[in-house]
Design a protein around this motif. Structure first.
Motif, PDB file in Angstrom:
ATOM      1  N   MET A   1      -6.045   4.729   2.591  1.00 27.53           N
ATOM      2  CA  MET A   1      -4.987   4.542   3.590  1.00 27.53           C
ATOM      3  C   MET A   1      -4.882   5.753   4.513  1.00 27.53           C
ATOM      4  O   MET A   1      -4.712   5.612   5.725  1.00 27.53           O
ATOM      5  CB  MET A   1      -3.631   4.348   2.890  1.00 27.53           C
TER       6      MET A   1
ATOM      7  N   ALA B   1      -6.919   3.665  -8.066  1.00 29.97           N
ATOM      8  CA  ALA B   1      -6.613   4.203  -6.728  1.00 29.97           C
ATOM      9  C   ALA B   1      -6.859   5.707  -6.701  1.00 29.97           C
ATOM     10  O   ALA B   1      -7.455   6.248  -5.753  1.00 29.97           O
ATOM     11  CB  ALA B   1      -5.169   3.900  -6.347  1.00 29.97           C
TER      12      ALA B   1
ATOM     13  N   PHE C   1       0.858  -1.187   0.000  1.00 31.33           N
ATOM     14  CA  PHE C   1       0.000   0.000   0.000  1.00 31.33           C
ATOM     15  C   PHE C   1       0.893   1.235   0.000  1.00 31.33           C
ATOM     16  O   PHE C   1       1.629   1.475   0.950  1.00 31.33           O
ATOM     17  CB  PHE C   1      -0.914   0.001   1.230  1.00 31.33           C
ATOM     18  N   LYS C   2       0.819   2.000  -1.093  1.00 32.38           N
ATOM     19  CA  LYS C   2       1.754   3.118  -1.238  1.00 32.38           C
ATOM     20  C   LYS C   2       1.094   4.488  -1.092  1.00 32.38           C
ATOM     21  O   LYS C   2       1.781   5.505  -1.106  1.00 32.38           O
ATOM     22  CB  LYS C   2       2.406   3.052  -2.632  1.00 32.38           C
ATOM     23  N   ASP C   3      -0.209   4.508  -1.005  1.00 32.44           N
ATOM     24  CA  ASP C   3      -0.903   5.791  -1.144  1.00 32.44           C
ATOM     25  C   ASP C   3      -1.103   6.565   0.168  1.00 32.44           C
ATOM     26  O   ASP C   3      -1.877   7.518   0.220  1.00 32.44           O
ATOM     27  CB  ASP C   3      -2.274   5.576  -1.790  1.00 32.44           C
TER      28      ASP C   3
ATOM     29  N   ARG D   1      -7.356  -4.620  -3.375  1.00 28.86           N
ATOM     30  CA  ARG D   1      -6.562  -3.414  -3.517  1.00 28.86           C
ATOM     31  C   ARG D   1      -7.032  -2.630  -4.732  1.00 28.86           C
ATOM     32  O   ARG D   1      -7.628  -3.186  -5.664  1.00 28.86           O
ATOM     33  CB  ARG D   1      -5.089  -3.761  -3.680  1.00 28.86           C
TER      34      ARG D   1
ATOM     35  N   PHE E   1     -13.909  -2.922   0.851  1.00 30.55           N
ATOM     36  CA  PHE E   1     -13.464  -3.952   1.798  1.00 30.55           C
ATOM     37  C   PHE E   1     -14.001  -5.343   1.431  1.00 30.55           C
ATOM     38  O   PHE E   1     -14.482  -6.074   2.285  1.00 30.55           O
ATOM     39  CB  PHE E   1     -13.875  -3.580   3.235  1.00 30.55           C
TER      40      PHE E   1
ATOM     41  N   SER F   1      -1.049   2.346  -5.006  1.00 31.50           N
ATOM     42  CA  SER F   1      -1.833   1.205  -4.506  1.00 31.50           C
ATOM     43  C   SER F   1      -2.501   1.586  -3.193  1.00 31.50           C
ATOM     44  O   SER F   1      -1.893   2.245  -2.339  1.00 31.50           O
ATOM     45  CB  SER F   1      -0.933  -0.018  -4.308  1.00 31.50           C
ATOM     46  N   ASP F   2      -3.722   1.166  -3.091  1.00 34.82           N
ATOM     47  CA  ASP F   2      -4.513   1.566  -1.922  1.00 34.82           C
ATOM     48  C   ASP F   2      -5.472   0.442  -1.557  1.00 34.82           C
ATOM     49  O   ASP F   2      -5.698  -0.487  -2.346  1.00 34.82           O
ATOM     50  CB  ASP F   2      -5.305   2.838  -2.295  1.00 34.82           C
ATOM     51  N   ILE F   3      -6.039   0.548  -0.378  1.00 31.00           N
ATOM     52  CA  ILE F   3      -7.062  -0.413   0.043  1.00 31.00           C
ATOM     53  C   ILE F   3      -8.344  -0.101  -0.732  1.00 31.00           C
ATOM     54  O   ILE F   3      -8.656   1.064  -0.981  1.00 31.00           O
ATOM     55  CB  ILE F   3      -7.338  -0.269   1.556  1.00 31.00           C
TER      56      ILE F   3
ATOM     57  N   LEU G   1      -7.453  -8.878   1.467  1.00 29.30           N
ATOM     58  CA  LEU G   1      -8.106  -7.588   1.251  1.00 29.30           C
ATOM     59  C   LEU G   1      -7.876  -7.123  -0.184  1.00 29.30           C
ATOM     60  O   LEU G   1      -6.755  -7.201  -0.690  1.00 29.30           O
ATOM     61  CB  LEU G   1      -7.514  -6.559   2.225  1.00 29.30           C
TER      62      LEU G   1
ATOM     63  N   LEU H   1     -11.976   0.572  -0.734  1.00 29.14           N
ATOM     64  CA  LEU H   1     -12.874   1.008   0.341  1.00 29.14           C
ATOM     65  C   LEU H   1     -14.108   0.117   0.480  1.00 29.14           C
ATOM     66  O   LEU H   1     -14.810   0.179   1.476  1.00 29.14           O
ATOM     67  CB  LEU H   1     -13.314   2.458   0.096  1.00 29.14           C
TER      68      LEU H   1
END
Lengths: 587, 136
Positions: free
Chosen positions: A42, B38, A32-34, B32, B21, B15-17, B30, B19
């Motif tokens: 994040m 993102a 996770f880079k953001d 991405r 989920f 790269s992010d989670i 999880l 939302l």
């Protein structure tokens, strides 16, 4: 994910720092880079985690603070910490006044009758009526067919609360009112609702003397400024049993609000003896009312109380504990008998000055003595002595610049007189407070810009009211060195002449008069002695037949400009004694 | 050696989670969001964030919900579009706005916000439609 915990810093507590540390931690991973972009999921999660951590850190910090007496902020926490030191904060206290009741129309065959505890009186301040009550019963005696009694009345609304003891449904015995005057708490325990016999429980003050059957209760301040009673467990005090009814009588008071009240009316006396009327006159205005002890005061007093262990050993123990427990006292002094004029071992002398009065009443002295006597060492006998007053008589000459003030001579003199009175109020009037000559002068110099300089000459004055029917020995203790040849007195009648006292600079006191041609003639040579070093004046067989006013004043000039009060002595300047001369100059 | 178009597409810049989920259907991990997706999620999140929603950061957001109670006049429309441009300019440096259009949707009792933007270093524009409507 994370490489090692070395990336995680945990020392910061602020939100921004915690968030920054979490970012540092996330830099150690690549999935996770953001986290650097505020719109990212994040970043939102980081906000929540940092907020949660910050919240917990703040909460823990507060808990940490509240756990210690020094840092606690909440009253409940401070009181709880003080309880661990065996200290119960002082409650609100109702002001107490002393009044005289005169009954008329009582059958003169009645030798005495009783004014019961709880007789009520009323005073009104700013259109609000306040209740005063007697906190003990008084017996009114028939003295030559008159029925007069001086009584203490204390402000507070009497209330009663009942608790039923039940082990199935236990209750806390919390008095459900704020402003309780804990001195007024009286506890009875009724056996049951069917059996109305009851036992009086007293407040336990010394746990070492409590036995398994002692009917005692313990008193503590609890949440929200209320007071809680606890009872023995059958080991440290008698235990309560199911069905008992705890009856608590107490007063709720208004603290300082009625201090100074001086007009009272009788509300309900509850006297069973018949009388036609009762009149009330004031002896002492209400005083001694105080608010519940503040948080700062509890923090200050609790450790000191712990140090003294509620025992009176050093002279400061006496001063601190008596002052703290008796809100009507302005100043207290204590000294060992070995320091008295004639050393007396095994005694501690205590003197106290009440607010607004010069002397304690005998009953008040007995009350205070009774409250401390079981806390003194076995071999020590506490003895109350009256405060001794040494009056300072100042003559002030003030030179002032006429060109820089619009004040008249009279106005300036009045201003100076007020300043000297204020000096007495602020800097004298209590035990141990010296007259510091230069400070008095400085306060007068700084009083008004027009004052150029001032000179003050002071005398020390003792007052006494001799018998005019019998001879007596008079002893006057100035307790400060005296300048030779300066003794003087107000006039009195002696052997039919208008006489005065003086000294011969050799240590002798004479009684003299003036002849018609204004010549001094001794009436009694060597009537007494004067010790110029110790400041003691003694007159033997003094037998005046009359004197002016209510007392004879004996003045001397001190050898030193600073006057020091010794032991139970208090220095005072009375406004009537102040002489001021203002001399205007055109500078 | 220059990367092919396909290879460039597989490099993860961002790269992010997710939302939503939602767990990955195969791995159960999880989900991405990466790169364009993102940034798209980030922009949508910023647009839908109100002032004072983020703890200790009261300025993040664009307050569009407050404008839903205004009459939809040309002035309100302009204000809404400006607010969206501003929040992206301030808090999403990866996006370069091409256009923002706010439209009234009487049939849905809603407003739609249509955004077009470039993701930095990506020549293809991204289009995002956000529907603003009452929640209760």
């Amino acid at each position: 994910m994370a490489q090692a915990n070395t990336y995680l810093q945990v020392t910061e507590l602020d939100f921004a720092d915690i968030r920054s540390n979490l970012k540092t931690f996330l830099r150690s991973q690549t999935q996770f880079k953001d986290y650097d972009f505020e719109g990212s999921a994040m970043a939102t999660l980081l906000d929540l985690m940092a907020y949660n951590t910050h919240y917990n850190a703040y909460y823990l910090n507060m808990i940490g603070n509240e756990m210690f007496l020094d840092t606690a902020q909440q009253r409940d926490s401070v009181v709880s910490r003080a309880k661990e030191l065996g200290y119960t904060p002082i409650s609100s206290r109702g002001a107490t006044a002393n009044v005289q009741l005169t009954f008329t129309g009582v059958n003169t065959d009645v030798p005495r009758f009783t004014i019961p505890e709880g007789a009520t009186f009323t005073t009104t301040i700013d259109d609000i009526a306040y209740t005063y009550v007697t906190d003990q019963a008084y017996s009114v005696e028939n003295v030559r067919d008159t029925y007069i009694k001086n009584i203490d009345i204390t402000e507070g609304e009497p209330l009663t609360h009942r608790f039923t003891v039940s082990s199935n449904d236990p209750v806390r015995y919390i008095i459900p009112n704020a402003g309780v005057d804990t001195r007024s708490i009286k506890v009875r325990v009724q056996t049951s609702s069917a059996d109305t016999s009851n036992t009086v429980f007293t407040k336990a003050t010394n746990v070492t003397s409590v036995k398994s059957t002692s009917p005692v209760f313990y008193l503590n301040e609890t949440n929200d400024r209320k007071y809680e009673l606890t009872f023995g467990d059958g080991v440290l005090g008698k235990a309560l049993v199911d069905g008992n009814i705890v009856i608590v009588d107490y007063r709720i008071c208004n603290g300082t609000v009625t201090n100074g009240a001086n007009t009272f009316s009788v509300d309900s006396l509850g006297v069973t003896e018949a009388y036609t009327s009762v009149s009330l006159s004031l002896n002492t205005a209400a005083r001694g009312g105080r608010a519940q002890e503040t948080i700062d005061s509890v923090k200050f007093n609790a450790p000191k109380n712990f140090e003294a262990q509620n025992r009176l050993v050093t002279k400061n123990d006496y001063i601190n504990i008596i002052t703290q427990e008796n809100s009507d006292l302005e100043s207290v002094v204590a000294f060992g008998g070995e320091d008295a004029d004639s050393p007396v071992f095994g005694k501690v002398y205590i003197a106290a000055k009440p607010f607004g009065e010069r002397f304690l009443t005998i009953s008040r002295k007995n009350q205070i003595r009774a409250s401390i006597v079981d806390r003194t060492p076995l071999s020590i006998d506490p003895v109350f002595v009256d405060a001794e007053y040494l009056f300072i008589v100042p003559t002030v000459n003030v030179n002032y610049d006429l060109t820089t003030t619009t004040l008249t001579q009279k106005s300036l003199e009045a201003l100076v007189k007020t300043a000297v009175t204020n000096y007495s109020t602020d800097s004298l009037g209590r035990f141990g407070k010296k007259l510091r000559y230069s400070r008095l002068l400085r306060s007068l110099d700084n009083l008004d810009p027009s004052i150029l300089n001032n000179t003050v000459s002071i005398k020390m004055s003792k007052r006494f009211s001799p018998s005019i029917t019998t001879t007596q020995k008079v002893a006057l203790e100035f307790r400060n060195p005296i300048e030779k040849g300066t003794l003087d007195s107000t006039q009195f009648t002696y052997s039919g002449f208008t006489c005065f006292l003086d000294d011969d600079s050799l240590g002798n006191v004479n009684i003299y008069r003036y002849t018609q041609d204004k010549t001094k003639v001794n009436v009694v040579v060597n009537a007494g002695t004067i010790n110029y070093v110790t400041g003691k004046v003694e007159i033997e067989n003094f037998a005046p037949t009359a004197f002016t006013g209510t007392e004879i004043k004996v003045d001397v000039i001190p050898e030193l400009l600073d006057v020091t009060p010794v032991r139970q002595q208090i220095l005072l300047i009375e406004s009537n004694d102040i002489v001021v001369n203002a001399i205007g100059e055109n500078v | 050696m220059a990367l092919s178009k396909e290879a460039r597409r597989n490099v993860e810049y961002y790269s992010d989670i997710d939302l939503a989920f939602i767990p990955h259907p195969v791995t159960g991990k999880l989900s991405r969001k990466t790169n364009r997706n993102a940034v798209r999620q980030s922009v949508k999140s910023l647009v839908l964030t109100n002032f004072y929603e983020r703890p200790f950061q009261p300025n993040i957001g664009c307050n569009v919900r407050a404008m839903l109670f205004e009459l939809f006049t040309p002035a309100t429309k302009q204000k809404l579009e400006n607010a969206v441009r501003e929040v992206i300019y301030n808090y999403e440096p990866r996006a370069e706005v091409i256009e923002v259009i706010a439209e009234q949707r009487d049939d849905l009792n809603a407003l739609t916000l249509s955004l077009a933007f470039y993701v930095i270093n990506d020549p293809e524009p991204v289009v995002l439609d956000v529907i603003l409507e009452r929640v209760r």
